[in-house]
Design a protein around this motif. Structure first.
Motif, PDB file in Angstrom:
ATOM      1  N   LYS A  78      16.739  12.356   9.583  1.00 24.03           N
ATOM      2  CA  LYS A  78      17.788  13.103  10.298  1.00 24.03           C
ATOM      3  C   LYS A  78      17.959  12.535  11.720  1.00 24.03           C
ATOM      4  O   LYS A  78      19.081  12.253  12.170  1.00 24.03           O
ATOM      5  CB  LYS A  78      17.400  14.592  10.359  1.00 24.03           C
ATOM      6  CG  LYS A  78      18.372  15.482  11.129  1.00 24.03           C
ATOM      7  CD  LYS A  78      19.738  15.536  10.452  1.00 24.03           C
ATOM      8  CE  LYS A  78      20.637  16.595  11.090  1.00 24.03           C
ATOM      9  NZ  LYS A  78      20.942  16.321  12.491  1.00 24.03           N
ATOM     10  N   GLU A  79      16.859  12.331  12.399  1.00 27.23           N
ATOM     11  CA  GLU A  79      16.945  11.870  13.790  1.00 27.23           C
ATOM     12  C   GLU A  79      17.377  10.410  13.891  1.00 27.23           C
ATOM     13  O   GLU A  79      18.128  10.027  14.798  1.00 27.23           O
ATOM     14  CB  GLU A  79      15.605  12.097  14.495  1.00 27.23           C
ATOM     15  CG  GLU A  79      15.261  13.590  14.576  1.00 27.23           C
ATOM     16  CD  GLU A  79      14.275  13.938  15.683  1.00 27.23           C
ATOM     17  OE1 GLU A  79      13.961  13.066  16.509  1.00 27.23           O
ATOM     18  OE2 GLU A  79      13.827  15.104  15.717  1.00 27.23           O
ATOM     19  N   LEU A  80      16.930   9.579  12.955  1.00 26.86           N
ATOM     20  CA  LEU A  80      17.374   8.175  12.970  1.00 26.86           C
ATOM     21  C   LEU A  80      18.874   8.096  12.702  1.00 26.86           C
ATOM     22  O   LEU A  80      19.586   7.278  13.309  1.00 26.86           O
ATOM     23  CB  LEU A  80      16.615   7.348  11.924  1.00 26.86           C
ATOM     24  CG  LEU A  80      15.135   7.071  12.181  1.00 26.86           C
ATOM     25  CD1 LEU A  80      14.541   6.274  11.014  1.00 26.86           C
ATOM     26  CD2 LEU A  80      14.933   6.302  13.490  1.00 26.86           C
ATOM     27  N   THR A  81      19.348   8.937  11.816  1.00 31.57           N
ATOM     28  CA  THR A  81      20.780   8.943  11.504  1.00 31.57           C
ATOM     29  C   THR A  81      21.581   9.395  12.725  1.00 31.57           C
ATOM     30  O   THR A  81      22.592   8.773  13.102  1.00 31.57           O
ATOM     31  CB  THR A  81      21.063   9.853  10.289  1.00 31.57           C
ATOM     32  OG1 THR A  81      20.306   9.374   9.177  1.00 31.57           O
ATOM     33  CG2 THR A  81      22.543   9.860   9.941  1.00 31.57           C
ATOM     34  N   LEU A 101      12.500  12.523  10.313  1.00 34.43           N
ATOM     35  CA  LEU A 101      12.718  11.124  10.688  1.00 34.43           C
ATOM     36  C   LEU A 101      14.106  10.643  10.278  1.00 34.43           C
ATOM     37  O   LEU A 101      14.843  10.075  11.095  1.00 34.43           O
ATOM     38  CB  LEU A 101      11.641  10.242  10.044  1.00 34.43           C
ATOM     39  CG  LEU A 101      11.751   8.751  10.337  1.00 34.43           C
ATOM     40  CD1 LEU A 101      11.615   8.455  11.822  1.00 34.43           C
ATOM     41  CD2 LEU A 101      10.691   7.957   9.552  1.00 34.43           C
TER      42      LEU A 101
END
Lengths: 61, 61, 61, 61, 61, 61
Positions: E22-25, E20
């Protein structure tokens, strides 16, 4: 980390904001033993018509 | 304590805010058995271009 | 929309939570003219050692 | 549920907001296995005079 | 800056959290044109007895 | 009013909390010219697996 959010009535001057974030950062570093670089602060200005106590808006007090 | 934060779309009238904080305070006192003086409420007005559901801004809905 | 966050001392029963979210939702619908489905509420339990007034933790009061 | 709050410097265009909420929603659904309908996002624009790091306002940097 | 807060039901695994954030960043960097180093994310786990919709706790649904 | 929220890594002692709220309150009163009684502070302990920077959880750093 730490991150500090301050809600306060609108109308503070730039100098008050400057002093506030400086002193809050110093206080945090002193109490927690962290480095100034790690302290982030976000200030939020609240209108008196958006803050209430005892069921009454501060704009009505 | 308790402290209540309400996020709502912008555009509410002063009368709606007045009624909202009064009724939220009464509800809190009734449900938790606290005194009105202890209830603080902060209202935050959100623009439709700043609120999204299902990946879509409300200003685009 | 609206979204409500409530910070309160820990220790509330499930029944108090039930009553609180029901009454806050009713109050919000009544004051703002929104539908119950649109009201989300998040409760946060705060320990007395994590809440302070006048520079003093409530656990020390 | 989930609800996402993003604080960012003011000045983002409507297109950036559109892209941001779309991509954050996709990322959340991918990582957590939830449906897009369940993801709410609120964006908050912060002025540089209201955000500080290391005791210094970004408006002064 | 930006700072992202995610409220989600408790029970996510460490791997889901890893994915989460990693992907939000990545999503934030892509949409806003900022560097990964500038993105901070805080995850908050909410119990079903502390989240309500339509006046009803999710633990009662 | 003002209300201050501090997010910090879990693990602070009671003495650190005491010192932190005392010093933050003093800093706020000094910078804004408000009375100590008006300053409320809420501390939130964040686990390292719930805080990320640059897309990476602090528990993985």
């Amino acid at each position: 980390m730490p991150t500090i959010h301050v809600e306060m009535f609108e109308g503070r001057t730039l100098d008050q904001r400057r002093k506030l974030v400086k002193e809050l950062t110093d206080a945090t570093c002193s109490a927690l033993g962290v480095q100034p670089d790690s302290v982030q602060i976000v200030l939020t200005d609240i209108k008196k018509e958006n803050w209430a106590e005892a069921g009454k808006l501060f704009s009505d007090s």
